[in-house]
Design a protein around this motif. Structure first.
Motif, PDB file in Angstrom:
ATOM      1  N   SER A   1       0.993  -1.413  -0.118  1.00 22.32           N
ATOM      2  CA  SER A   1      -0.163   0.055  -0.056  1.00 22.32           C
ATOM      3  C   SER A   1       0.930   1.177   0.009  1.00 22.32           C
ATOM      4  O   SER A   1       2.002   1.042   0.403  1.00 22.32           O
ATOM      5  CB  SER A   1      -0.919   0.047   1.405  1.00 22.32           C
ATOM      6  OG  SER A   1      -0.262   0.002   2.585  1.00 22.32           O
ATOM      7  N   LYS A   2       0.208   2.183  -0.267  1.00 24.70           N
ATOM      8  CA  LYS A   2       1.172   3.759  -0.113  1.00 24.70           C
ATOM      9  C   LYS A   2       1.648   3.918   1.116  1.00 24.70           C
ATOM     10  O   LYS A   2       2.650   4.477   1.486  1.00 24.70           O
ATOM     11  CB  LYS A   2       0.019   4.848  -0.757  1.00 24.70           C
ATOM     12  CG  LYS A   2      -0.208   4.746  -2.165  1.00 24.70           C
ATOM     13  CD  LYS A   2      -0.883   5.973  -2.800  1.00 24.70           C
ATOM     14  CE  LYS A   2      -1.262   5.917  -4.312  1.00 24.70           C
ATOM     15  NZ  LYS A   2      -2.046   6.996  -4.759  1.00 24.70           N
ATOM     16  N   SER A   3       0.713   3.575   2.157  1.00 21.74           N
ATOM     17  CA  SER A   3       1.107   3.751   3.496  1.00 21.74           C
ATOM     18  C   SER A   3       2.437   2.877   3.968  1.00 21.74           C
ATOM     19  O   SER A   3       3.304   3.507   4.649  1.00 21.74           O
ATOM     20  CB  SER A   3      -0.015   3.707   4.371  1.00 21.74           C
ATOM     21  OG  SER A   3      -0.403   2.183   4.585  1.00 21.74           O
ATOM     22  N   TRP A   4       2.292   1.876   3.663  1.00 17.33           N
ATOM     23  CA  TRP A   4       3.347   1.118   3.676  1.00 17.33           C
ATOM     24  C   TRP A   4       4.965   1.635   2.971  1.00 17.33           C
ATOM     25  O   TRP A   4       6.049   1.236   3.498  1.00 17.33           O
ATOM     26  CB  TRP A   4       3.318  -0.610   3.531  1.00 17.33           C
ATOM     27  CG  TRP A   4       2.526  -1.449   4.791  1.00 17.33           C
ATOM     28  CD1 TRP A   4       1.429  -0.622   5.544  1.00 17.33           C
ATOM     29  CD2 TRP A   4       2.458  -2.615   4.891  1.00 17.33           C
ATOM     30  NE1 TRP A   4       0.883  -1.497   6.127  1.00 17.33           N
ATOM     31  CE2 TRP A   4       1.574  -2.828   5.984  1.00 17.33           C
ATOM     32  CE3 TRP A   4       3.270  -3.875   4.427  1.00 17.33           C
ATOM     33  CZ2 TRP A   4       1.536  -3.919   6.482  1.00 17.33           C
ATOM     34  CZ3 TRP A   4       2.948  -4.990   4.927  1.00 17.33           C
ATOM     35  CH2 TRP A   4       2.114  -5.189   5.910  1.00 17.33           C
TER      36      TRP A   4
END
Length: 308
Positions: free
Chosen positions: A32-35
């Motif tokens: 994901s973008k957050s990861w």
């Protein structure tokens, strides 16, 4: 049947990820973008590095990058403690030449020098490397160099003395500015090895007159440390630092058999004292009989704080 989705708190996810190996984390950036942002953040990289240094058993922390009896890379990779040697598959291969030399390593970054005066910073775990700009001077012969980390500025630095005939210029590179600057002094050039060993914020060179010369990366001041015994003069001794917090002097006799190993200790007030290692303690340190390059796995980028 009803199903319930379970969510882990963000801090728990970060804690779990910080224990994973670098290769796994590089794949997990696609989750994901957050990861992706988390794994590339400066805070996470430093947390992961700290746990890499302390969590694994000592004999599993080190990655033996090149197997060689010198500092000249031979394109063979070895993952300790296994014995299988395999060719390196890394973009850095395009920059390695017969005259390439290891300058040093710290926190997962390796500094390589190509003659006459071209430096590279390389992270073997992430396969990211950069070629440093050339020092802004016409001199090209490197007669003294070293690589280390300045904890106060959190900058990785390369020190080099360039020479031509009797003209000498000292330069220091900082990863914070991605640039070189001139240093007023160059210290002694009567060295056993051109490339120094980094330990406790200083680069150390073994001098032929029975002293160790130091260069503080924070204050950019030279100093000297006396060797533990007077007979340690000549080509039968060398310096080695594996954890960047210890500095060993290894002494061989005329038959090239290891005779003594001394470890320098820092006391209060930065006073140095020497401690001779017994045989059982020497076994805790990796590979005394050769000079391969060791490097702990990390996500540390050579310059930028983002992984690209």
């Amino acid at each position: 049947m009803d199903t319930e989705t379970l969510y882990l708190p963000e801090d728990i996810i970060q804690e779990i990820l910080s224990y994973l190996p670098v290769k796994t984390l590089l794949r997990f950036r696609c989750v994901s973008k957050s990861w992706y942002c988390l794994i590339g953040s400066n805070r996470f990289i430093k947390t992961h590095l700290l746990k890499s240094k302390t969590h694994l058993p000592r004999h599993e922390r080190w990655q033996n990058i090149f197997m060689s009896n010198s500092k000249n890379p031979n394109l063979l990779f070895k993952r300790c403690p296994h014995d299988d040697l395999i060719p390196i598959d890394d973009p850095i291969n395009h920059h390695l030449i017969r005259g390439s030399k290891f300058v040093g390593h710290i926190n997962g970054l390796v500094c390589i020098r190509n003659l006459p005066a071209l430096f590279f910073l390389w992270n073997p775990a992430t396969r990211i490397s950069i070629q440093l700009t050339k020092p802004d001077c016409e001199l090209e012969c490197i007669v003294k160099s070293g690589f280390g980390w300045d904890p106060q500025s959190d900058a990785y630095k390369v020190f080099a003395v360039l020479s031509k005939k009797k003209i000498r210029v000292s330069k220091i590179y900082s990863s914070k500015t991605n640039a070189w600057k001139t240093v007023e002094q160059h210290g002694s050039l009567d060295l056993v090895d051109v490339d120094g060993e980094f330990s406790n914020g200083r680069i150390h060179w073994l001098l032929r007159n029975g002293w160790i010369e130091t260069f503080d990366l924070r204050s950019e001041v030279f100093g000297r440390i006396e060797l533990p015994t007077k007979q340690m003069v000549g080509d039968h001794i060398w310096l080695k630092s594996w954890t960047q917090c210890d500095l060993c002097v290894v002494y061989y006799d005329s038959d090239k058999k290891m005779r003594e190993v001394w470890l320098i200790l820092l006391e209060l007030g930065e006073k140095q004292s020497w401690f001779e290692l017994e045989l059982d303690m020497r076994a805790c340190l990796p590979y005394f009989k050769s000079k391969p390059c060791y490097c702990i796995e990390s996500l540390m980028p050579p310059v930028s704080h983002k992984i690209t």
